[in-house]
Scaffold this motif. Sequence first.
Motif, PDB file in Angstrom:
ATOM      1  N   VAL A  48       0.823  -1.206   0.000  1.00 51.07           N
ATOM      2  CA  VAL A  48       0.000   0.000   0.000  1.00 51.07           C
ATOM      3  C   VAL A  48       0.863   1.264   0.000  1.00 51.07           C
ATOM      4  O   VAL A  48       0.440   2.323  -0.455  1.00 51.07           O
ATOM      5  N   LEU A  49       2.110   1.133   0.495  1.00 48.28           N
ATOM      6  CA  LEU A  49       3.022   2.282   0.521  1.00 48.28           C
ATOM      7  C   LEU A  49       3.522   2.637  -0.877  1.00 48.28           C
ATOM      8  O   LEU A  49       3.918   3.784  -1.119  1.00 48.28           O
ATOM      9  N   ALA A  50       3.555   1.660  -1.767  1.00 50.51           N
ATOM     10  CA  ALA A  50       4.050   1.876  -3.138  1.00 50.51           C
ATOM     11  C   ALA A  50       5.421   2.548  -3.129  1.00 50.51           C
ATOM     12  O   ALA A  50       5.665   3.503  -3.846  1.00 50.51           O
ATOM     13  N   ASP A  51       6.317   2.040  -2.299  1.00 45.50           N
ATOM     14  CA  ASP A  51       7.652   2.629  -2.142  1.00 45.50           C
ATOM     15  C   ASP A  51       8.701   1.525  -2.259  1.00 45.50           C
ATOM     16  O   ASP A  51       8.915   0.740  -1.334  1.00 45.50           O
ATOM     17  N   GLU A  52       9.332   1.453  -3.421  1.00 44.17           N
ATOM     18  CA  GLU A  52      10.329   0.419  -3.689  1.00 44.17           C
ATOM     19  C   GLU A  52      11.533   0.542  -2.759  1.00 44.17           C
ATOM     20  O   GLU A  52      12.105  -0.453  -2.315  1.00 44.17           O
ATOM     21  N   GLY A  53      11.927   1.783  -2.449  1.00 41.80           N
ATOM     22  CA  GLY A  53      13.071   1.993  -1.569  1.00 41.80           C
ATOM     23  C   GLY A  53      12.814   1.490  -0.161  1.00 41.80           C
ATOM     24  O   GLY A  53      13.681   0.855   0.458  1.00 41.80           O
ATOM     25  N   PHE A  54      11.622   1.767   0.371  1.00 39.00           N
ATOM     26  CA  PHE A  54      11.286   1.293   1.710  1.00 39.00           C
ATOM     27  C   PHE A  54      11.257  -0.227   1.741  1.00 39.00           C
ATOM     28  O   PHE A  54      11.785  -0.852   2.669  1.00 39.00           O
ATOM     29  N   ARG A  55      10.653  -0.848   0.727  1.00 44.17           N
ATOM     30  CA  ARG A  55      10.624  -2.307   0.673  1.00 44.17           C
ATOM     31  C   ARG A  55      12.034  -2.878   0.649  1.00 44.17           C
ATOM     32  O   ARG A  55      12.334  -3.867   1.344  1.00 44.17           O
ATOM     33  N   ALA A  56      12.917  -2.274  -0.121  1.00 38.49           N
ATOM     34  CA  ALA A  56      14.297  -2.759  -0.205  1.00 38.49           C
ATOM     35  C   ALA A  56      14.975  -2.710   1.161  1.00 38.49           C
ATOM     36  O   ALA A  56      15.679  -3.650   1.546  1.00 38.49           O
ATOM     37  N   MET A  57      14.777  -1.622   1.915  1.00 45.17           N
ATOM     38  CA  MET A  57      15.409  -1.493   3.232  1.00 45.17           C
ATOM     39  C   MET A  57      14.847  -2.509   4.223  1.00 45.17           C
ATOM     40  O   MET A  57      15.592  -3.097   5.024  1.00 45.17           O
ATOM     41  N   VAL A  58      13.541  -2.747   4.177  1.00 42.74           N
ATOM     42  CA  VAL A  58      12.918  -3.708   5.094  1.00 42.74           C
ATOM     43  C   VAL A  58      13.413  -5.123   4.814  1.00 42.74           C
ATOM     44  O   VAL A  58      13.821  -5.858   5.731  1.00 42.74           O
ATOM     45  N   LEU A  59      13.410  -5.526   3.542  1.00 41.00           N
ATOM     46  CA  LEU A  59      13.804  -6.898   3.201  1.00 41.00           C
ATOM     47  C   LEU A  59      15.305  -7.108   3.391  1.00 41.00           C
ATOM     48  O   LEU A  59      15.737  -8.193   3.790  1.00 41.00           O
ATOM     49  N   ALA A  60      16.106  -6.075   3.124  1.00 36.33           N
ATOM     50  CA  ALA A  60      17.550  -6.186   3.364  1.00 36.33           C
ATOM     51  C   ALA A  60      17.828  -6.372   4.853  1.00 36.33           C
ATOM     52  O   ALA A  60      18.732  -7.134   5.234  1.00 36.33           O
ATOM     53  N   ARG A  61      17.056  -5.724   5.721  1.00 37.50           N
ATOM     54  CA  ARG A  61      17.250  -5.870   7.171  1.00 37.50           C
ATOM     55  C   ARG A  61      16.915  -7.280   7.627  1.00 37.50           C
ATOM     56  O   ARG A  61      17.530  -7.799   8.561  1.00 37.50           O
ATOM     57  N   LEU A  62      15.954  -7.916   6.983  1.00 39.28           N
ATOM     58  CA  LEU A  62      15.637  -9.304   7.315  1.00 39.28           C
ATOM     59  C   LEU A  62      16.770 -10.244   6.916  1.00 39.28           C
ATOM     60  O   LEU A  62      17.069 -11.205   7.625  1.00 39.28           O
ATOM     61  N   ILE A  63      17.400  -9.966   5.767  1.00 38.39           N
ATOM     62  CA  ILE A  63      18.474 -10.835   5.272  1.00 38.39           C
ATOM     63  C   ILE A  63      19.742 -10.640   6.092  1.00 38.39           C
ATOM     64  O   ILE A  63      20.358 -11.615   6.541  1.00 38.39           O
ATOM     65  N   GLU A  64      20.130  -9.409   6.286  1.00 38.33           N
ATOM     66  CA  GLU A  64      21.343  -9.092   7.064  1.00 38.33           C
ATOM     67  C   GLU A  64      21.199  -7.689   7.648  1.00 38.33           C
ATOM     68  O   GLU A  64      21.328  -6.706   6.916  1.00 38.33           O
ATOM     69  N   PRO A  65      20.917  -7.573   8.945  1.00 37.23           N
ATOM     70  CA  PRO A  65      20.758  -6.255   9.555  1.00 37.23           C
ATOM     71  C   PRO A  65      22.053  -5.452   9.456  1.00 37.23           C
ATOM     72  O   PRO A  65      23.097  -5.887   9.924  1.00 37.23           O
TER      73      PRO A  65
END
Length: 529
Positions: free
Chosen positions: A128-145
Amino acid sequence: MGSRFIRKVRTASGAVAVQIVDQSGRATTSVEHLGSANTDAELALLLQTAKQRLHPGQLAFDFGDLEQEPAALEEVSDWTKNAELPVENTGRGRPKTGTVGAAKVVASPAVELWEILTAAYARLGFEVLADEGFRAMVLARLIEPTSKADAIRVLDDIAAPHPSLRTLFRSLHRCHDLDYKDALAKAMVAYRTQSVGLGAMIMYDVTTLHFESKDEDDLRKVGMSKERRVDPQIQVGLLVDPAGFPLEMHMLAGNKAETTTIVPVVQAFQQRHGITDMVVVADAGMLSAANLTALEDAGFKFIVGSRMAKAPYDLQEHFDTKGNRFANGQILESKRVMGTGAKGRERRVIYQWSAKRFVRDNRNINLMERRAMDIAEGTSQMRKARFVKTTGNKPVVDEGRIERARMLAGLKGYVTNIEQSVMKGQQVLDSYHDLWQVEASFRMTKSDLSARPVFHRDEDAIDAHLTVVFAALAIGRHLQERAGMSLKRIITELKSIRSAKIQVKDDYVIIPAEVSDEVRALLATLKRD
Protein backbone atom coordinates in the motif's frame (compact mmCIF):
# COMPACT_ATOMS: atom_id res chain seq x y z
CA MET A 1 45.76 -32.74 1.35
CA GLY A 2 42.46 -31.28 0.09
CA SER A 3 41.05 -31.49 -3.41
CA ARG A 4 38.19 -29.81 -5.28
CA PHE A 5 36.42 -31.24 -8.30
CA ILE A 6 33.20 -31.31 -10.33
CA ARG A 7 30.83 -34.25 -9.86
CA LYS A 8 27.78 -35.37 -11.86
CA VAL A 9 25.21 -37.54 -10.09
CA ARG A 10 21.83 -38.89 -11.08
CA THR A 11 18.92 -37.70 -8.87
CA ALA A 12 15.75 -39.60 -7.92
CA SER A 13 13.79 -37.70 -10.58
CA GLY A 14 16.17 -38.92 -13.26
CA ALA A 15 17.83 -35.54 -13.78
CA VAL A 16 21.60 -35.08 -13.51
CA ALA A 17 22.83 -32.85 -10.69
CA VAL A 18 26.11 -30.95 -11.06
CA GLN A 19 28.06 -30.40 -7.86
CA ILE A 20 31.38 -28.95 -6.70
CA VAL A 21 32.88 -31.25 -4.09
CA ASP A 22 35.59 -30.49 -1.53
CA GLN A 23 37.49 -33.43 -0.06
CA SER A 24 40.15 -33.78 2.60
CA GLY A 25 41.76 -37.17 2.17
CA ARG A 26 38.88 -39.57 1.70
CA ALA A 27 36.40 -37.42 3.64
CA THR A 28 34.00 -35.10 1.83
CA THR A 29 33.98 -31.73 3.63
CA SER A 30 31.41 -29.84 1.56
CA VAL A 31 29.15 -30.23 -1.47
CA GLU A 32 27.84 -27.23 -3.43
CA HIS A 33 24.80 -28.00 -5.61
CA LEU A 34 24.75 -25.90 -8.77
CA GLY A 35 21.52 -27.29 -10.20
CA SER A 36 20.01 -30.20 -12.10
CA ALA A 37 19.82 -30.74 -15.82
CA ASN A 38 17.12 -32.52 -17.81
CA THR A 39 18.63 -31.98 -21.25
CA ASP A 40 22.13 -32.16 -22.71
CA ALA A 41 22.13 -28.39 -23.28
CA GLU A 42 21.28 -27.67 -19.64
CA LEU A 43 23.99 -30.07 -18.51
CA ALA A 44 26.55 -28.33 -20.72
CA LEU A 45 25.63 -24.93 -19.26
CA LEU A 46 25.86 -26.25 -15.70
CA LEU A 47 29.27 -27.77 -16.36
CA GLN A 48 30.43 -24.45 -17.84
CA THR A 49 29.18 -22.72 -14.68
CA ALA A 50 30.95 -25.25 -12.48
CA LYS A 51 34.25 -24.71 -14.30
CA GLN A 52 34.00 -20.96 -13.79
CA ARG A 53 33.21 -21.50 -10.10
CA LEU A 54 36.08 -23.95 -9.74
CA HIS A 55 38.60 -21.61 -11.41
CA PRO A 56 37.20 -18.08 -10.96
CA GLY A 57 38.96 -15.40 -13.02
CA GLN A 58 41.13 -17.89 -14.89
CA LEU A 59 42.02 -16.61 -18.37
CA ALA A 60 42.02 -18.75 -21.53
CA PHE A 61 44.06 -18.61 -24.74
CA ASP A 62 42.14 -17.26 -27.71
CA PHE A 63 42.16 -20.08 -30.26
CA GLY A 64 38.96 -18.91 -31.91
CA ASP A 65 35.74 -20.92 -31.92
CA LEU A 66 36.72 -24.48 -31.13
CA GLU A 67 34.35 -27.33 -31.31
CA GLN A 68 33.73 -28.52 -27.76
CA GLU A 69 32.92 -32.02 -26.74
CA PRO A 70 29.34 -31.83 -25.50
CA ALA A 71 28.12 -33.40 -22.29
CA ALA A 72 25.45 -36.05 -22.52
CA LEU A 73 22.97 -37.11 -19.84
CA GLU A 74 23.31 -40.72 -20.93
CA GLU A 75 26.95 -40.72 -19.78
CA VAL A 76 25.79 -40.61 -16.15
CA SER A 77 24.48 -43.97 -15.02
CA ASP A 78 20.75 -43.86 -14.39
CA TRP A 79 20.06 -45.93 -11.29
CA THR A 80 16.35 -45.05 -11.52
CA LYS A 81 15.98 -47.35 -14.53
CA ASN A 82 16.87 -50.96 -15.17
CA ALA A 83 20.54 -51.30 -16.06
CA GLU A 84 21.30 -52.07 -19.72
CA LEU A 85 24.45 -53.22 -21.41
CA PRO A 86 26.27 -50.39 -23.16
CA VAL A 87 25.97 -50.23 -26.94
CA GLU A 88 29.28 -50.63 -28.69
CA ASN A 89 30.47 -47.47 -30.37
CA THR A 90 32.29 -48.34 -33.56
CA GLY A 91 33.39 -44.80 -34.22
CA ARG A 92 36.34 -43.03 -32.69
CA GLY A 93 35.59 -40.94 -29.58
CA ARG A 94 32.18 -39.53 -28.64
CA PRO A 95 29.73 -38.46 -31.31
CA LYS A 96 29.79 -34.74 -32.02
CA THR A 97 26.27 -33.32 -31.77
CA GLY A 98 26.91 -29.56 -31.58
CA THR A 99 28.77 -26.83 -29.79
CA VAL A 100 28.11 -25.22 -26.43
CA GLY A 101 29.24 -21.74 -27.45
CA ALA A 102 30.51 -19.00 -25.14
CA ALA A 103 28.55 -19.13 -21.87
CA LYS A 104 29.30 -17.39 -18.60
CA VAL A 105 27.71 -17.07 -15.18
CA VAL A 106 26.65 -13.47 -14.58
CA ALA A 107 24.89 -13.90 -11.21
CA SER A 108 23.90 -16.40 -8.53
CA PRO A 109 20.54 -15.04 -7.36
CA ALA A 110 18.80 -16.33 -4.24
CA VAL A 111 15.53 -16.49 -6.19
CA GLU A 112 13.57 -18.51 -3.63
CA LEU A 113 14.56 -16.23 -0.73
CA TRP A 114 13.62 -13.07 -2.61
CA GLU A 115 10.29 -14.53 -3.74
CA ILE A 116 9.40 -15.57 -0.19
CA LEU A 117 10.26 -12.15 1.28
CA THR A 118 8.51 -10.09 -1.40
CA ALA A 119 5.42 -12.33 -1.18
CA ALA A 120 5.29 -11.90 2.62
CA TYR A 121 5.67 -8.12 2.25
CA ALA A 122 2.72 -8.05 -0.15
CA ARG A 123 0.66 -10.53 1.87
CA LEU A 124 0.80 -8.27 4.93
CA GLY A 125 -0.49 -5.38 2.84
CA PHE A 126 2.70 -3.29 2.89
CA GLU A 127 2.57 -2.67 -0.87
CA VAL A 128 0.00 0.00 0.00
CA LEU A 129 3.02 2.28 0.52
CA ALA A 130 4.05 1.88 -3.14
CA ASP A 131 7.65 2.63 -2.14
CA GLU A 132 10.33 0.42 -3.69
CA GLY A 133 13.07 1.99 -1.57
CA PHE A 134 11.29 1.29 1.71
CA ARG A 135 10.62 -2.31 0.67
CA ALA A 136 14.30 -2.76 -0.20
CA MET A 137 15.41 -1.49 3.23
CA VAL A 138 12.92 -3.71 5.09
CA LEU A 139 13.80 -6.90 3.20
CA ALA A 140 17.55 -6.19 3.36
CA ARG A 141 17.25 -5.87 7.17
CA LEU A 142 15.64 -9.30 7.32
CA ILE A 143 18.47 -10.84 5.27
CA GLU A 144 21.34 -9.09 7.06
CA PRO A 145 20.76 -6.25 9.55
CA THR A 146 23.16 -3.46 8.66
CA SER A 147 23.19 0.25 7.90
CA LYS A 148 20.87 1.75 5.30
CA ALA A 149 23.91 2.60 3.15
CA ASP A 150 25.07 -1.03 3.29
CA ALA A 151 21.66 -2.39 2.27
CA ILE A 152 22.70 -2.16 -1.39
CA ARG A 153 25.56 -4.62 -0.77
CA VAL A 154 23.18 -7.04 0.98
CA LEU A 155 20.78 -7.02 -1.96
CA ASP A 156 23.60 -7.26 -4.51
CA ASP A 157 24.88 -10.33 -2.66
CA ILE A 158 21.69 -12.23 -3.49
CA ALA A 159 21.35 -10.54 -6.92
CA ALA A 160 18.03 -8.95 -5.92
CA PRO A 161 16.70 -5.91 -7.80
CA HIS A 162 16.94 -2.65 -5.87
CA PRO A 163 16.85 1.13 -6.35
CA SER A 164 19.83 3.43 -5.92
CA LEU A 165 21.26 4.49 -2.56
CA ARG A 166 19.96 8.02 -3.12
CA THR A 167 16.45 6.57 -3.56
CA LEU A 168 16.78 4.72 -0.24
CA PHE A 169 17.62 7.94 1.61
CA ARG A 170 14.74 9.77 -0.08
CA SER A 171 12.49 6.94 1.07
CA LEU A 172 13.59 7.49 4.68
CA HIS A 173 12.40 11.09 4.48
CA ARG A 174 9.06 10.02 3.01
CA CYS A 175 8.74 7.38 5.72
CA HIS A 176 8.40 10.04 8.41
CA ASP A 177 6.75 12.81 6.38
CA LEU A 178 3.97 10.54 5.05
CA ASP A 179 3.59 8.63 8.35
CA TYR A 180 4.33 5.16 6.99
CA LYS A 181 3.97 3.79 10.52
CA ASP A 182 0.25 4.59 10.48
CA ALA A 183 -0.31 2.79 7.17
CA LEU A 184 1.75 -0.20 8.34
CA ALA A 185 -0.10 -0.49 11.66
CA LYS A 186 -3.46 -0.43 9.88
CA ALA A 187 -2.26 -3.06 7.40
CA MET A 188 -1.05 -5.30 10.25
CA VAL A 189 -4.36 -5.15 12.10
CA ALA A 190 -6.29 -5.72 8.85
CA TYR A 191 -4.13 -8.76 8.01
CA ARG A 192 -4.50 -10.34 11.45
CA THR A 193 -8.24 -9.67 11.48
CA GLN A 194 -8.64 -11.37 8.10
CA SER A 195 -6.18 -14.26 8.58
CA VAL A 196 -6.55 -15.44 12.18
CA GLY A 197 -9.01 -12.98 13.68
CA LEU A 198 -7.93 -10.18 15.99
CA GLY A 199 -8.37 -11.68 19.46
CA ALA A 200 -9.57 -9.93 22.59
CA MET A 201 -6.05 -9.75 24.05
CA ILE A 202 -3.22 -7.31 23.33
CA MET A 203 0.13 -7.56 25.12
CA TYR A 204 2.24 -4.54 26.05
CA ASP A 205 5.83 -4.06 27.15
CA VAL A 206 8.55 -1.45 26.84
CA THR A 207 12.28 -1.70 26.14
CA THR A 208 15.21 0.67 25.66
CA LEU A 209 17.51 1.31 22.68
CA HIS A 210 20.80 3.07 23.30
CA PHE A 211 22.77 5.47 21.09
CA GLU A 212 26.47 5.63 20.28
CA SER A 213 26.58 9.21 21.51
CA LYS A 214 27.13 11.02 24.79
CA ASP A 215 24.93 14.00 23.88
CA GLU A 216 21.35 14.19 25.14
CA ASP A 217 18.40 16.04 23.59
CA ASP A 218 14.64 16.16 24.12
CA LEU A 219 14.24 12.54 23.00
CA ARG A 220 17.56 10.84 23.74
CA LYS A 221 17.93 10.83 27.50
CA VAL A 222 19.94 8.89 30.05
CA GLY A 223 17.40 6.86 32.01
CA MET A 224 16.71 3.51 33.62
CA SER A 225 18.29 1.16 31.08
CA LYS A 226 17.23 -2.47 30.78
CA GLU A 227 20.80 -3.13 29.60
CA ARG A 228 22.33 -1.22 32.54
CA ARG A 229 23.99 1.31 30.27
CA VAL A 230 24.61 5.00 30.90
CA ASP A 231 24.33 6.09 27.26
CA PRO A 232 21.49 8.29 26.02
CA GLN A 233 18.55 6.12 25.06
CA ILE A 234 14.97 6.08 23.87
CA GLN A 235 12.16 3.84 25.03
CA VAL A 236 10.09 1.77 22.63
CA GLY A 237 6.59 0.67 23.57
CA LEU A 238 5.26 -2.36 21.69
CA LEU A 239 1.77 -3.85 21.42
CA VAL A 240 1.47 -7.40 20.07
CA ASP A 241 -1.26 -10.01 19.82
CA PRO A 242 -1.06 -13.27 21.85
CA ALA A 243 1.02 -14.88 19.06
CA GLY A 244 3.61 -12.09 19.20
CA PHE A 245 2.58 -10.38 15.94
CA PRO A 246 3.20 -6.60 16.26
CA LEU A 247 0.27 -4.21 16.17
CA GLU A 248 1.66 -0.90 17.41
CA MET A 249 5.13 0.55 18.09
CA HIS A 250 5.85 3.90 19.72
CA MET A 251 9.00 5.90 20.44
CA LEU A 252 9.23 7.62 23.84
CA ALA A 253 11.78 9.76 25.66
CA GLY A 254 14.59 7.79 27.28
CA ASN A 255 13.98 9.09 30.81
CA LYS A 256 10.20 8.57 30.82
CA ALA A 257 8.99 6.35 33.67
CA GLU A 258 7.82 2.92 32.49
CA THR A 259 4.49 3.31 34.27
CA THR A 260 3.66 6.37 32.14
CA THR A 261 4.33 4.72 28.77
CA ILE A 262 1.41 2.32 28.48
CA VAL A 263 -1.50 4.78 28.34
CA PRO A 264 -0.23 6.85 25.34
CA VAL A 265 0.49 3.70 23.31
CA VAL A 266 -2.87 2.07 24.04
CA GLN A 267 -4.73 5.32 23.37
CA ALA A 268 -2.96 5.69 20.00
CA PHE A 269 -3.97 2.11 19.15
CA GLN A 270 -7.55 2.90 20.13
CA GLN A 271 -7.73 6.09 18.04
CA ARG A 272 -6.06 4.48 15.01
CA HIS A 273 -8.35 1.48 14.83
CA GLY A 274 -11.45 2.52 16.80
CA ILE A 275 -11.06 -0.57 19.03
CA THR A 276 -12.00 -0.43 22.72
CA ASP A 277 -13.38 -3.83 23.73
CA MET A 278 -10.03 -5.49 24.38
CA VAL A 279 -7.96 -6.78 27.28
CA VAL A 280 -4.54 -5.15 27.79
CA VAL A 281 -1.93 -7.45 29.39
CA ALA A 282 1.22 -5.93 30.91
CA ASP A 283 3.83 -6.75 33.54
CA ALA A 284 4.15 -5.29 37.04
CA GLY A 285 6.28 -2.40 35.76
CA MET A 286 3.10 -0.85 34.33
CA LEU A 287 1.16 -1.17 37.61
CA SER A 288 -0.11 2.10 39.04
CA ALA A 289 -3.57 3.13 40.16
CA ALA A 290 -3.59 6.02 37.69
CA ASN A 291 -2.68 3.73 34.75
CA LEU A 292 -5.39 1.22 35.57
CA THR A 293 -8.00 3.96 35.97
CA ALA A 294 -7.01 5.53 32.63
CA LEU A 295 -7.22 2.14 30.84
CA GLU A 296 -10.60 1.42 32.40
CA ASP A 297 -11.97 4.86 31.54
CA ALA A 298 -10.84 4.31 27.93
CA GLY A 299 -13.02 1.18 27.80
CA PHE A 300 -10.28 -1.44 28.18
CA LYS A 301 -10.09 -4.41 30.49
CA PHE A 302 -6.64 -5.24 31.87
CA ILE A 303 -4.51 -7.97 33.40
CA VAL A 304 -1.37 -6.63 35.06
CA GLY A 305 1.31 -8.26 37.19
CA SER A 306 1.05 -7.30 40.86
CA ARG A 307 3.88 -6.41 43.19
CA MET A 308 4.06 -8.58 46.28
CA ALA A 309 4.28 -5.85 48.95
CA LYS A 310 0.52 -6.03 49.62
CA ALA A 311 0.30 -9.83 49.55
CA PRO A 312 0.46 -10.31 53.37
CA TYR A 313 -2.62 -8.07 53.72
CA ASP A 314 -4.49 -9.57 50.75
CA LEU A 315 -3.88 -13.10 52.03
CA GLN A 316 -4.15 -12.39 55.76
CA GLU A 317 -6.97 -14.90 56.26
CA HIS A 318 -4.95 -17.70 54.65
CA PHE A 319 -1.83 -16.93 56.67
CA ASP A 320 -3.88 -16.79 59.90
CA THR A 321 -5.50 -20.18 59.31
CA LYS A 322 -2.93 -22.16 57.30
CA GLY A 323 0.33 -20.29 57.70
CA ASN A 324 2.55 -20.35 54.62
CA ARG A 325 1.40 -23.81 53.48
CA PHE A 326 0.11 -23.94 49.91
CA ALA A 327 -0.71 -26.66 47.39
CA ASN A 328 1.17 -26.57 44.10
CA GLY A 329 -0.81 -24.50 41.60
CA GLN A 330 -3.19 -23.24 44.29
CA ILE A 331 -5.05 -20.04 43.33
CA LEU A 332 -6.32 -17.55 45.89
CA GLU A 333 -8.32 -14.37 45.26
CA SER A 334 -9.04 -11.19 47.16
CA LYS A 335 -10.18 -7.60 46.60
CA ARG A 336 -8.11 -4.46 47.11
CA VAL A 337 -8.85 -0.76 46.71
CA MET A 338 -6.22 0.89 44.52
CA GLY A 339 -5.90 4.67 44.49
CA THR A 340 -6.70 7.19 47.18
CA GLY A 341 -9.86 9.04 48.13
CA ALA A 342 -12.49 9.46 45.45
CA LYS A 343 -10.09 8.06 42.85
CA GLY A 344 -9.82 4.72 44.63
CA ARG A 345 -11.34 1.71 42.84
CA GLU A 346 -11.72 -1.85 44.00
CA ARG A 347 -9.63 -4.33 42.02
CA ARG A 348 -9.64 -8.10 41.79
CA VAL A 349 -6.30 -9.56 42.91
CA ILE A 350 -5.32 -13.16 42.08
CA TYR A 351 -2.39 -15.09 43.55
CA GLN A 352 -0.96 -18.45 42.56
CA TRP A 353 1.58 -20.55 44.45
CA SER A 354 4.03 -22.64 42.45
CA ALA A 355 6.45 -25.23 43.85
CA LYS A 356 8.93 -24.47 41.07
CA ARG A 357 8.78 -20.74 41.82
CA PHE A 358 9.12 -21.53 45.56
CA VAL A 359 12.43 -23.34 44.97
CA ARG A 360 13.73 -20.50 42.77
CA ASP A 361 12.62 -17.77 45.21
CA ASN A 362 14.23 -19.51 48.19
CA ARG A 363 17.48 -19.97 46.28
CA ASN A 364 17.57 -16.24 45.55
CA ILE A 365 16.63 -15.39 49.15
CA ASN A 366 19.51 -17.55 50.41
CA LEU A 367 21.96 -15.77 48.07
CA MET A 368 20.75 -12.33 49.18
CA GLU A 369 20.84 -13.35 52.84
CA ARG A 370 24.45 -14.53 52.43
CA ARG A 371 25.34 -11.21 50.80
CA ALA A 372 23.68 -9.29 53.65
CA MET A 373 25.62 -11.30 56.25
CA ASP A 374 28.91 -10.60 54.44
CA ILE A 375 28.17 -6.87 54.47
CA ALA A 376 27.17 -6.93 58.16
CA GLU A 377 30.33 -8.86 59.07
CA GLY A 378 32.52 -6.46 57.09
CA THR A 379 33.82 -9.14 54.71
CA SER A 380 32.06 -7.53 51.74
CA GLN A 381 31.96 -3.96 50.53
CA MET A 382 29.01 -1.90 51.72
CA ARG A 383 26.47 -1.51 48.94
CA LYS A 384 22.73 -1.55 48.46
CA ALA A 385 21.32 -4.94 49.41
CA ARG A 386 17.74 -6.07 49.94
CA PHE A 387 18.24 -7.59 53.41
CA VAL A 388 20.54 -4.97 54.93
CA LYS A 389 19.42 -2.14 57.21
CA THR A 390 21.43 0.44 59.13
CA THR A 391 21.32 0.59 62.92
CA GLY A 392 23.48 3.24 64.58
CA ASN A 393 25.45 3.82 61.35
CA LYS A 394 26.23 0.11 61.31
CA PRO A 395 24.89 -2.34 58.69
CA VAL A 396 22.94 -5.27 60.13
CA VAL A 397 20.90 -8.13 58.64
CA ASP A 398 17.19 -7.31 58.37
CA GLU A 399 15.77 -10.55 59.78
CA GLY A 400 12.16 -9.32 59.63
CA ARG A 401 12.40 -8.66 55.90
CA ILE A 402 13.94 -12.08 55.29
CA GLU A 403 11.07 -13.71 57.19
CA ARG A 404 8.46 -11.85 55.12
CA ALA A 405 10.25 -12.81 51.91
CA ARG A 406 10.25 -16.50 52.85
CA MET A 407 6.56 -16.29 53.72
CA LEU A 408 5.78 -15.07 50.19
CA ALA A 409 8.17 -17.41 48.37
CA GLY A 410 6.40 -19.21 45.54
CA LEU A 411 3.61 -16.66 45.17
CA LYS A 412 2.91 -14.53 42.08
CA GLY A 413 0.19 -11.87 41.95
CA TYR A 414 -2.04 -10.44 39.21
CA VAL A 415 -4.49 -7.52 39.15
CA THR A 416 -7.50 -7.31 36.81
CA ASN A 417 -10.83 -5.57 36.37
CA ILE A 418 -12.41 -8.62 34.71
CA GLU A 419 -15.13 -10.16 36.85
CA GLN A 420 -14.74 -13.75 38.00
CA SER A 421 -18.02 -14.65 36.25
CA VAL A 422 -16.40 -13.63 32.93
CA MET A 423 -12.91 -15.07 33.39
CA LYS A 424 -11.82 -17.62 35.99
CA GLY A 425 -8.56 -17.23 37.87
CA GLN A 426 -6.71 -19.84 35.80
CA GLN A 427 -7.79 -18.14 32.56
CA VAL A 428 -6.40 -14.84 33.85
CA LEU A 429 -3.07 -16.54 34.61
CA ASP A 430 -2.95 -18.25 31.21
CA SER A 431 -3.59 -14.94 29.46
CA TYR A 432 -0.82 -13.22 31.42
CA HIS A 433 1.67 -15.96 30.58
CA ASP A 434 1.34 -15.06 26.86
CA LEU A 435 3.22 -11.88 27.75
CA TRP A 436 6.47 -13.68 26.90
CA GLN A 437 5.53 -13.16 23.25
CA VAL A 438 6.26 -9.43 23.60
CA GLU A 439 9.68 -10.25 25.03
CA ALA A 440 10.27 -12.65 22.12
CA SER A 441 9.42 -9.88 19.65
CA PHE A 442 11.79 -7.52 21.43
CA ARG A 443 14.53 -10.15 21.26
CA MET A 444 13.98 -10.50 17.52
CA THR A 445 14.04 -6.71 17.17
CA LYS A 446 17.34 -6.40 19.03
CA SER A 447 19.13 -9.53 17.80
CA ASP A 448 17.83 -10.79 14.43
CA LEU A 449 16.96 -7.27 13.18
CA SER A 450 19.68 -5.34 15.09
CA ALA A 451 17.57 -2.32 15.98
CA ARG A 452 20.34 -1.24 18.39
CA PRO A 453 22.58 0.60 18.76
CA VAL A 454 21.02 3.50 16.89
CA PHE A 455 23.41 5.79 14.98
CA HIS A 456 20.82 8.32 13.77
CA ARG A 457 20.75 11.72 15.46
CA ASP A 458 17.71 13.47 14.03
CA GLU A 459 14.37 12.52 15.62
CA ASP A 460 12.70 12.08 12.22
CA ALA A 461 15.49 9.72 11.10
CA ILE A 462 15.18 7.71 14.34
CA ASP A 463 11.44 7.40 13.75
CA ALA A 464 12.05 6.23 10.16
CA HIS A 465 14.61 3.68 11.39
CA LEU A 466 12.10 2.23 13.88
CA THR A 467 9.43 2.14 11.18
CA VAL A 468 11.70 -0.03 9.01
CA VAL A 469 12.34 -2.29 12.03
CA PHE A 470 8.59 -2.38 12.78
CA ALA A 471 7.79 -3.64 9.26
CA ALA A 472 10.65 -6.17 9.33
CA LEU A 473 9.48 -7.46 12.72
CA ALA A 474 5.99 -8.11 11.35
CA ILE A 475 7.37 -10.06 8.38
CA GLY A 476 9.77 -11.98 10.63
CA ARG A 477 7.03 -13.01 13.06
CA HIS A 478 4.76 -13.94 10.14
CA LEU A 479 7.42 -16.21 8.58
CA GLN A 480 8.27 -17.80 11.92
CA GLU A 481 4.62 -18.50 12.61
CA ARG A 482 4.22 -20.21 9.23
CA ALA A 483 7.46 -22.20 9.23
CA GLY A 484 7.61 -23.14 12.91
CA MET A 485 11.31 -22.27 13.02
CA SER A 486 13.43 -19.24 13.87
CA LEU A 487 13.80 -16.35 11.44
CA LYS A 488 17.57 -16.81 11.44
CA ARG A 489 17.24 -20.43 10.32
CA ILE A 490 14.70 -19.54 7.62
CA ILE A 491 16.99 -16.88 6.14
CA THR A 492 20.07 -19.14 6.37
CA GLU A 493 18.28 -22.05 4.66
CA LEU A 494 16.85 -19.96 1.82
CA LYS A 495 19.93 -17.78 1.29
CA SER A 496 22.01 -20.87 0.53
CA ILE A 497 19.73 -21.87 -2.36
CA ARG A 498 21.35 -20.17 -5.34
CA SER A 499 20.20 -20.38 -8.93
CA ALA A 500 22.58 -19.74 -11.79
CA LYS A 501 21.97 -16.88 -14.21
CA ILE A 502 23.92 -17.71 -17.34
CA GLN A 503 24.49 -15.52 -20.37
CA VAL A 504 24.82 -17.18 -23.74
CA LYS A 505 25.53 -14.45 -26.29
CA ASP A 506 22.56 -12.08 -25.92
CA ASP A 507 20.29 -14.55 -24.13
CA TYR A 508 20.01 -15.32 -20.42
CA VAL A 509 19.12 -18.62 -18.83
CA ILE A 510 18.15 -19.12 -15.18
CA ILE A 511 18.95 -22.61 -13.96
CA PRO A 512 17.18 -23.34 -10.65
CA ALA A 513 19.06 -24.94 -7.79
CA GLU A 514 18.45 -28.49 -6.69
CA VAL A 515 16.83 -28.50 -3.23
CA SER A 516 16.30 -31.20 -0.65
CA ASP A 517 12.87 -32.57 0.23
CA GLU A 518 13.07 -30.75 3.56
CA VAL A 519 13.70 -27.37 1.92
CA ARG A 520 11.03 -28.08 -0.70
CA ALA A 521 8.51 -28.64 2.11
CA LEU A 522 9.63 -25.40 3.78
CA LEU A 523 9.13 -23.46 0.55
CA ALA A 524 5.66 -24.94 0.08
CA THR A 525 4.71 -23.88 3.62
CA LEU A 526 6.00 -20.34 3.21
CA LYS A 527 4.41 -19.88 -0.22
CA ARG A 528 0.97 -21.03 0.92
CA ASP A 529 -1.69 -18.32 0.40
